[in-house]
Design an enzyme around this catalytic site. Sequence first.
Site, PDB file in Angstrom:
ATOM      1  N   ASP A  66       0.826  -1.210   0.105  1.00 24.70           N
ATOM      2  CA  ASP A  66      -0.006   0.205   0.021  1.00 24.70           C
ATOM      3  C   ASP A  66       0.599   1.329   0.094  1.00 24.70           C
ATOM      4  OD1 ASP A  66      -2.006   1.724   0.335  1.00 24.70           O
ATOM      5  OD2 ASP A  66      -2.988   0.957   1.851  1.00 24.70           O
ATOM      6  N   THR A  87       7.112   2.323  -0.277  1.00 25.55           N
ATOM      7  CA  THR A  87       7.894   3.658  -0.255  1.00 25.55           C
ATOM      8  C   THR A  87       7.360   4.994  -0.899  1.00 25.55           C
ATOM      9  OG1 THR A  87       9.871   2.290   0.045  1.00 25.55           O
ATOM     10  CG2 THR A  87      10.155   4.641  -0.687  1.00 25.55           C
ATOM     11  N   ASN A 112      10.357  -8.393  -8.051  1.00 21.72           N
ATOM     12  CA  ASN A 112       9.938  -7.034  -8.387  1.00 21.72           C
ATOM     13  C   ASN A 112      11.024  -6.266  -8.612  1.00 21.72           C
ATOM     14  OD1 ASN A 112       9.806  -4.519  -6.582  1.00 21.72           O
ATOM     15  ND2 ASN A 112       9.973  -6.205  -5.055  1.00 21.72           N
ATOM     16  N   MET A 114       9.867  -2.583  -9.094  1.00 23.86           N
ATOM     17  CA  MET A 114       8.974  -1.615  -9.307  1.00 23.86           C
ATOM     18  C   MET A 114       9.744  -0.348  -9.290  1.00 23.86           C
ATOM     19  SD  MET A 114       5.906  -3.224  -9.112  1.00 23.86           S
ATOM     20  CE  MET A 114       4.679  -1.981  -8.995  1.00 23.86           C
ATOM     21  N   GLY A 115      10.652  -0.042  -8.583  1.00 24.82           N
ATOM     22  CA  GLY A 115      11.439   1.057  -8.600  1.00 24.82           C
ATOM     23  C   GLY A 115      10.565   2.461  -8.036  1.00 24.82           C
ATOM     24  N   PHE A 116      10.203   2.246  -7.145  1.00 24.45           N
ATOM     25  CA  PHE A 116       9.259   3.217  -6.421  1.00 24.45           C
ATOM     26  C   PHE A 116       8.459   4.079  -7.124  1.00 24.45           C
ATOM     27  CE2 PHE A 116      13.257   3.917  -3.130  1.00 24.45           C
ATOM     28  CZ  PHE A 116      12.997   2.871  -2.514  1.00 24.45           C
ATOM     29  N   SER A 176      16.047  -0.996  -0.997  1.00 20.87           N
ATOM     30  CA  SER A 176      15.558  -1.312  -2.238  1.00 20.87           C
ATOM     31  C   SER A 176      16.620  -1.561  -3.283  1.00 20.87           C
ATOM     32  CB  SER A 176      14.424  -0.315  -2.631  1.00 20.87           C
ATOM     33  OG  SER A 176      13.972  -0.799  -3.977  1.00 20.87           O
ATOM     34  N   ASN A 178      15.959  -1.505  -6.332  1.00 28.33           N
ATOM     35  CA  ASN A 178      15.465  -1.112  -7.608  1.00 28.33           C
ATOM     36  C   ASN A 178      15.767   0.486  -7.936  1.00 28.33           C
ATOM     37  OD1 ASN A 178      14.613  -3.776  -8.272  1.00 28.33           O
ATOM     38  ND2 ASN A 178      13.061  -3.590  -6.684  1.00 28.33           N
ATOM     39  N   THR A 179      16.491   1.128  -7.111  1.00 25.35           N
ATOM     40  CA  THR A 179      16.591   2.407  -7.097  1.00 25.35           C
ATOM     41  C   THR A 179      18.190   2.506  -7.336  1.00 25.35           C
ATOM     42  OG1 THR A 179      14.606   3.237  -6.258  1.00 25.35           O
ATOM     43  CG2 THR A 179      16.557   4.850  -6.236  1.00 25.35           C
ATOM     44  N   LYS A 215      15.591   0.301   7.664  1.00 25.71           N
ATOM     45  CA  LYS A 215      15.316  -0.788   6.830  1.00 25.71           C
ATOM     46  C   LYS A 215      16.440  -1.190   6.073  1.00 25.71           C
ATOM     47  CE  LYS A 215      11.752  -3.516   3.942  1.00 25.71           C
ATOM     48  NZ  LYS A 215      10.482  -3.507   3.586  1.00 25.71           N
ATOM     49  N   ASN A 244      14.553  -6.297   3.795  1.00 31.89           N
ATOM     50  CA  ASN A 244      14.068  -6.233   2.324  1.00 31.89           C
ATOM     51  C   ASN A 244      14.300  -7.258   1.250  1.00 31.89           C
ATOM     52  OD1 ASN A 244      13.088  -4.434  -0.060  1.00 31.89           O
ATOM     53  ND2 ASN A 244      13.701  -2.563   1.066  1.00 31.89           N
ATOM     54  N   THR A 245      14.007  -7.002   0.084  1.00 31.28           N
ATOM     55  CA  THR A 245      14.216  -8.300  -1.012  1.00 31.28           C
ATOM     56  C   THR A 245      15.799  -8.403  -1.222  1.00 31.28           C
ATOM     57  OG1 THR A 245      13.931  -6.722  -2.554  1.00 31.28           O
ATOM     58  CG2 THR A 245      11.969  -7.703  -2.115  1.00 31.28           C
ATOM     59  N   GLY A 299      10.158 -13.553   4.023  1.00 33.57           N
ATOM     60  CA  GLY A 299       9.998 -14.829   3.920  1.00 33.57           C
ATOM     61  C   GLY A 299       9.167 -15.357   4.908  1.00 33.57           C
TER      62      GLY A 299
HETATM   63  C1  LIG Z   1       6.035  -5.966  -5.259  1.00 37.30           C
HETATM   64  C2  LIG Z   1       6.869  -5.355  -4.055  1.00 37.30           C
HETATM   65  C3  LIG Z   1       7.013  -4.027  -3.732  1.00 37.30           C
HETATM   66  C4  LIG Z   1       7.883  -3.823  -2.609  1.00 37.30           C
HETATM   67  N1  LIG Z   1       8.092  -2.511  -2.427  1.00 37.30           N
HETATM   68  C5  LIG Z   1       8.753  -2.005  -1.442  1.00 37.30           C
HETATM   69  C6  LIG Z   1       8.990  -0.823  -0.893  1.00 37.30           C
HETATM   70  O1  LIG Z   1       8.308   0.172  -1.926  1.00 37.30           O
HETATM   71  N2  LIG Z   1       9.377  -0.370   0.082  1.00 37.30           N
HETATM   72  C7  LIG Z   1      10.149  -1.325   0.897  1.00 37.30           C
HETATM   73  O2  LIG Z   1      10.833  -0.733   1.876  1.00 37.30           O
HETATM   74  N3  LIG Z   1       9.966  -2.483   0.564  1.00 37.30           N
HETATM   75  C8  LIG Z   1       9.228  -2.955  -0.327  1.00 37.30           C
HETATM   76  N4  LIG Z   1       9.173  -4.284  -0.710  1.00 37.30           N
HETATM   77  C9  LIG Z   1       9.705  -5.268   0.238  1.00 37.30           C
HETATM   78  C10 LIG Z   1       8.807  -5.780   1.185  1.00 37.30           C
HETATM   79  O3  LIG Z   1       8.422  -4.892   2.179  1.00 37.30           O
HETATM   80  C11 LIG Z   1       9.689  -6.933   2.146  1.00 37.30           C
HETATM   81  O4  LIG Z   1      10.683  -6.486   2.850  1.00 37.30           O
HETATM   82  C12 LIG Z   1      10.127  -8.066   1.265  1.00 37.30           C
HETATM   83  O5  LIG Z   1       8.930  -8.242   0.217  1.00 37.30           O
HETATM   84  C13 LIG Z   1      10.307  -9.534   2.015  1.00 37.30           C
HETATM   85  O6  LIG Z   1       9.178  -9.761   2.883  1.00 37.30           O
HETATM   86  P1  LIG Z   1       8.248 -11.162   2.156  1.00 37.30           P
HETATM   87  O7  LIG Z   1       8.924 -11.969   1.946  1.00 37.30           O
HETATM   88  O8  LIG Z   1       7.231 -11.342   3.455  1.00 37.30           O
HETATM   89  O9  LIG Z   1       7.315 -10.619   1.032  1.00 37.30           O
HETATM   90  C14 LIG Z   1       8.554  -4.915  -1.843  1.00 37.30           C
HETATM   91  C15 LIG Z   1       8.046  -5.962  -2.058  1.00 37.30           C
HETATM   92  C16 LIG Z   1       7.232  -6.575  -3.115  1.00 37.30           C
HETATM   93  C17 LIG Z   1       7.125  -7.908  -3.255  1.00 37.30           C
END
Ligand SMILES: Cc1cc2nc3c(=O)[nH]c(=O)nc-3n(C[C@H](O)[C@H](O)[C@H](O)COP(=O)(O)O)c2cc1C
Length: 342
Positions: A66, A87, A112, A114-116, A176, A178-179, A215, A244-245, A299
Amino acid sequence: MRDLYRALRPLIFRLDPETAHNLAFWLGERACSWPRLPEPEHAPSLRRTAFGLDFPTPLGLAAGLDKGATLLPLWKSLGFGHVEIGTVTPRPQPGNPKPRLFRFPQAGLILNRMGFNSEGAEAVAARLRRRPAGLVVGGNLGKNKETPEALALDDYRAAYRLIAPGVDYIALNVSSPNTPGLRNLQAPAALEPLLAGMLDLRKEMGLERQPLLLKLAPDLAPEDLDAIVEVAAASGISGLIATNTTLDRGVVPEPLRTAVESKGAGGLSGVPLKAKARDVRKRILAALNGRLPLVACGGLGSAEDVRGALNDGAALAQIYSALIFEGPEFVRQIHVGLLERN
Ligand SMILES: Cc1cc2nc3c(=O)[nH]c(=O)nc-3n(C[C@H](O)[C@H](O)[C@H](O)COP(=O)(O)O)c2cc1C
């Protein structure tokens, strides 16, 4: 609403992931305007206090789903104790070209880049003025893509000014993938002035009591993690979120590697991130030695996982990918599981 989601899920999973996301949000916005959204009552034993805030349950929605704070009443109704919006970048930006979101349901994996994509801090701040009571809301901040790394602090400060007054805590996203260059801000030499600059602004705005979190990525070497923990603990910030990812393709199960590789760049989340994120959290918790609270993310896909993260020493837990694969009912299931062996 839950039955509706369940009925639509097979269709949603056949759609392009971003179209499915947009459809789910369209439905979610309709649900938010229902006069009688269910209000889950959480068992008192689920309550937590972390960085000075009271949470009805340790389970929260991670950042990125969201981004614009459009579905807060819905997340509350599903049973989340907190939601991290964003973000959010200071100025609006479209994010990366599509396609930029890929699901691999057989492995519980999301890729993903997405790149903010962000409506910008002003638009999101306006929406936060109508946020529901009884839900802890965090604001996750980032920098615009075109802002040079050297000016990153200006961007975080610009976003903070607009978002901080409308939320309960702030998370600085320096992780992130992606930036371009964003993760370099995790290096102690860059992190120190960033945190100091944000804490100065927090004071300037009279928000000293509002928690400021950082984070982190799962792709840091153990020694680098230790150094980051020292900077964070010495800075006066309120806590860490990990993780994060990941950029590490080594976490992908062998049969899926080629398929994931073919989709190109991006961060991986979901089941394959679990072990790596847990290792990183354990290293952070050991280095922190109780100096700051940690929010577990990455995860977590079951009540067992959430309980494990809390038992390891995390104050709270956040999920994202598991919600996509399991659906909204999953939040309740985690709570049932947490209470079974509470
Ligand atoms: C599609 C997608 C978009 C994400 N966008 C953001 C983001 O904008 N900012 C952020 O801090 N983390 C972002 N994340 C990372 C998640 O907040 C989380 O740190 C990460 O997905 C690991 O948790 P999970 O394994 O439960 O998904 C994003 C993850 C996904 C899958």
